[in-house]
Motif scaffolding. Structure first.
Motif, PDB file in Angstrom:
ATOM      1  N   PHE A  34     -15.422 114.150 -76.528  1.00  0.00           N
ATOM      2  CA  PHE A  34     -13.977 114.353 -76.341  1.00  0.00           C
ATOM      3  C   PHE A  34     -13.161 113.745 -77.490  1.00  0.00           C
ATOM      4  O   PHE A  34     -13.124 112.527 -77.652  1.00  0.00           O
ATOM      5  CB  PHE A  34     -13.587 113.682 -75.025  1.00  0.00           C
ATOM      6  N   PRO A  35     -12.485 114.577 -78.293  1.00  0.00           N
ATOM      7  CA  PRO A  35     -11.670 114.024 -79.376  1.00  0.00           C
ATOM      8  C   PRO A  35     -10.355 113.468 -78.840  1.00  0.00           C
ATOM      9  O   PRO A  35      -9.745 114.050 -77.949  1.00  0.00           O
ATOM     10  CB  PRO A  35     -11.408 115.252 -80.264  1.00  0.00           C
ATOM     11  N   LEU A  36      -9.923 112.336 -79.374  1.00  0.00           N
ATOM     12  CA  LEU A  36      -8.651 111.742 -78.945  1.00  0.00           C
ATOM     13  C   LEU A  36      -7.511 112.212 -79.848  1.00  0.00           C
ATOM     14  O   LEU A  36      -7.723 112.595 -81.001  1.00  0.00           O
ATOM     15  CB  LEU A  36      -8.751 110.219 -78.963  1.00  0.00           C
ATOM     16  N   ASP A  37      -6.298 112.132 -79.308  1.00  0.00           N
ATOM     17  CA  ASP A  37      -5.136 112.650 -80.034  1.00  0.00           C
ATOM     18  C   ASP A  37      -4.532 111.582 -80.941  1.00  0.00           C
ATOM     19  O   ASP A  37      -3.632 110.835 -80.527  1.00  0.00           O
ATOM     20  CB  ASP A  37      -4.099 113.167 -79.041  1.00  0.00           C
ATOM     21  N   PHE A  38      -4.986 111.554 -82.185  1.00  0.00           N
ATOM     22  CA  PHE A  38      -4.478 110.561 -83.130  1.00  0.00           C
ATOM     23  C   PHE A  38      -3.150 110.997 -83.767  1.00  0.00           C
ATOM     24  O   PHE A  38      -2.663 110.337 -84.668  1.00  0.00           O
ATOM     25  CB  PHE A  38      -5.542 110.249 -84.193  1.00  0.00           C
ATOM     26  N   PHE A  39      -2.578 112.091 -83.279  1.00  0.00           N
ATOM     27  CA  PHE A  39      -1.257 112.511 -83.747  1.00  0.00           C
ATOM     28  C   PHE A  39      -0.169 111.953 -82.822  1.00  0.00           C
ATOM     29  O   PHE A  39       1.009 112.194 -83.019  1.00  0.00           O
ATOM     30  CB  PHE A  39      -1.176 114.038 -83.870  1.00  0.00           C
ATOM     31  N   GLU A  40      -0.587 111.196 -81.800  1.00  0.00           N
ATOM     32  CA  GLU A  40       0.360 110.509 -80.922  1.00  0.00           C
ATOM     33  C   GLU A  40       0.272 109.002 -81.195  1.00  0.00           C
ATOM     34  O   GLU A  40      -0.681 108.526 -81.820  1.00  0.00           O
ATOM     35  CB  GLU A  40       0.028 110.781 -79.446  1.00  0.00           C
ATOM     36  N   GLN A  41       1.243 108.257 -80.664  1.00  0.00           N
ATOM     37  CA  GLN A  41       1.254 106.805 -80.911  1.00  0.00           C
ATOM     38  C   GLN A  41       0.144 106.084 -80.149  1.00  0.00           C
ATOM     39  O   GLN A  41      -0.324 105.038 -80.560  1.00  0.00           O
ATOM     40  CB  GLN A  41       2.619 106.233 -80.535  1.00  0.00           C
ATOM     41  N   LYS A  42      -0.235 106.651 -78.992  1.00  0.00           N
ATOM     42  CA  LYS A  42      -1.351 106.063 -78.233  1.00  0.00           C
ATOM     43  C   LYS A  42      -2.345 107.169 -77.895  1.00  0.00           C
ATOM     44  O   LYS A  42      -1.986 108.344 -77.784  1.00  0.00           O
ATOM     45  CB  LYS A  42      -0.851 105.374 -76.975  1.00  0.00           C
ATOM     46  N   GLN A  43      -3.579 106.762 -77.733  1.00  0.00           N
ATOM     47  CA  GLN A  43      -4.633 107.748 -77.440  1.00  0.00           C
ATOM     48  C   GLN A  43      -5.088 107.678 -75.982  1.00  0.00           C
ATOM     49  O   GLN A  43      -5.747 108.592 -75.476  1.00  0.00           O
ATOM     50  CB  GLN A  43      -5.838 107.526 -78.379  1.00  0.00           C
ATOM     51  N   ALA A  44      -4.735 106.575 -75.331  1.00  0.00           N
ATOM     52  CA  ALA A  44      -5.156 106.391 -73.934  1.00  0.00           C
ATOM     53  C   ALA A  44      -4.243 105.375 -73.258  1.00  0.00           C
ATOM     54  O   ALA A  44      -3.635 104.529 -73.931  1.00  0.00           O
ATOM     55  CB  ALA A  44      -6.604 105.907 -73.889  1.00  0.00           C
ATOM     56  N   VAL A  45      -4.143 105.460 -71.937  1.00  0.00           N
ATOM     57  CA  VAL A  45      -3.494 104.400 -71.157  1.00  0.00           C
ATOM     58  C   VAL A  45      -4.387 104.059 -69.977  1.00  0.00           C
ATOM     59  O   VAL A  45      -5.072 104.920 -69.433  1.00  0.00           O
ATOM     60  CB  VAL A  45      -2.101 104.785 -70.595  1.00  0.00           C
ATOM     61  N   TYR A  46      -4.393 102.774 -69.611  1.00  0.00           N
ATOM     62  CA  TYR A  46      -5.120 102.351 -68.419  1.00  0.00           C
ATOM     63  C   TYR A  46      -4.119 101.835 -67.392  1.00  0.00           C
ATOM     64  O   TYR A  46      -2.994 101.469 -67.738  1.00  0.00           O
ATOM     65  CB  TYR A  46      -6.171 101.281 -68.757  1.00  0.00           C
TER      66      TYR A  46
END
Lengths: 159, 159
Positions: free
Chosen positions: A67-79
């Motif tokens: 699964f590629p993460l979205d490095f075009f956004e400021q964050k790639q994940a939230v918990y």
């Protein structure tokens, strides 16, 4: 059902279908065994609620392997973090720490993973593409990943 | 739909779902653009008829990159040959040659790929798990693969 070469055995046909169907900007909710997954999934894009009978770090490691993460956004994940006035118990701190390690291991080590307050997390989860629930029993074993793009080199595309 | 890391872009969500759902001994029919794919698929296990808009060697290469062959059988694949009294045209010889190269490249080079007469091939195809049709226009661009097992090393399991 049988296996495929080079693909983690935890990625069942249904999980692969979900992950491959998601496009850039779609979000995936991966949650623990106390999360209201069925209810949240009814609001999701695909309405799908799939179960993987392992811990959160195990499920997340399999998913993040493809699964590629979205490095075009400021964050790639939230918990998920506690609601106001509640402290995160040690088991929660532990699962969040493992979660971060697993994500970093799979994306090149430079993801931004933010905390999101419990009730905001539920709202965010409702706009996900699907919900994958695991058997994590430690509290706060819930994470949302933003899907990015695969670059020509086959890895997470970064700006 | 977006991509996944380490998985050939031709393997769409539906194709991945089919390939992962198949177990040891299940068969997959990959056919050219003249094959009665929709009709044959109605008899298949999954009833699924999926299209990949590339040539047979391209489709086969993507599929074989993840698909283990059944090395516990005497043959791992069969391709369609002409009916009695008909000779295979040069374009057919060419596509069969490419097909063999692509299979060998992905399984370690020791697969047995037999010819099967046209009408027997149609019968065999009806007992497949699914039919994946490509846009191969050369005649006899049809092959059936037997699904095997993935070994602990992640490759085709061999006796």
């Amino acid at each position: 059902m049988g296996l495929l070469k080079g693909i983690d055995p935890l990625l069942t046909a249904d999980v692969l279908h979900i992950l491959r169907s998601m496009g850039h900007g779609d979000k995936l909710c991966i949650c623990d065994c106390n999360f209201p997954a069925a209810q949240v999934a009814t609001n999701s894009t695909s309405k799908k609620h799939v179960i993987l009978t392992v811990t959160l770090p195990e499920a997340l490691d399999a998913i993040c392997s493809v699964f590629p993460l979205d490095f075009f956004e400021q964050k790639q994940a939230v918990y998920m973090g506690p609601q106001e006035g509640v402290e995160m118990p040690p088991a929660g701190v532990e699962v969040v720490s493992s979660m971060k390690e697993v994500i970093m291991k799979n994306c090149g080590g430079d993801a931004t993973i933010d905390k999101m307050e419990r009730f905001s997390f539920y709202e965010e989860a409702k706009s996900c593409f699907a919900v994958i629930q695991c058997l994590e029993r430690r509290p706060y074993g819930n994470v949302i990943l933003w899907k990015g793009c695969v670059g020509p080199d086959g890895l997470d595309l970064k700006p």
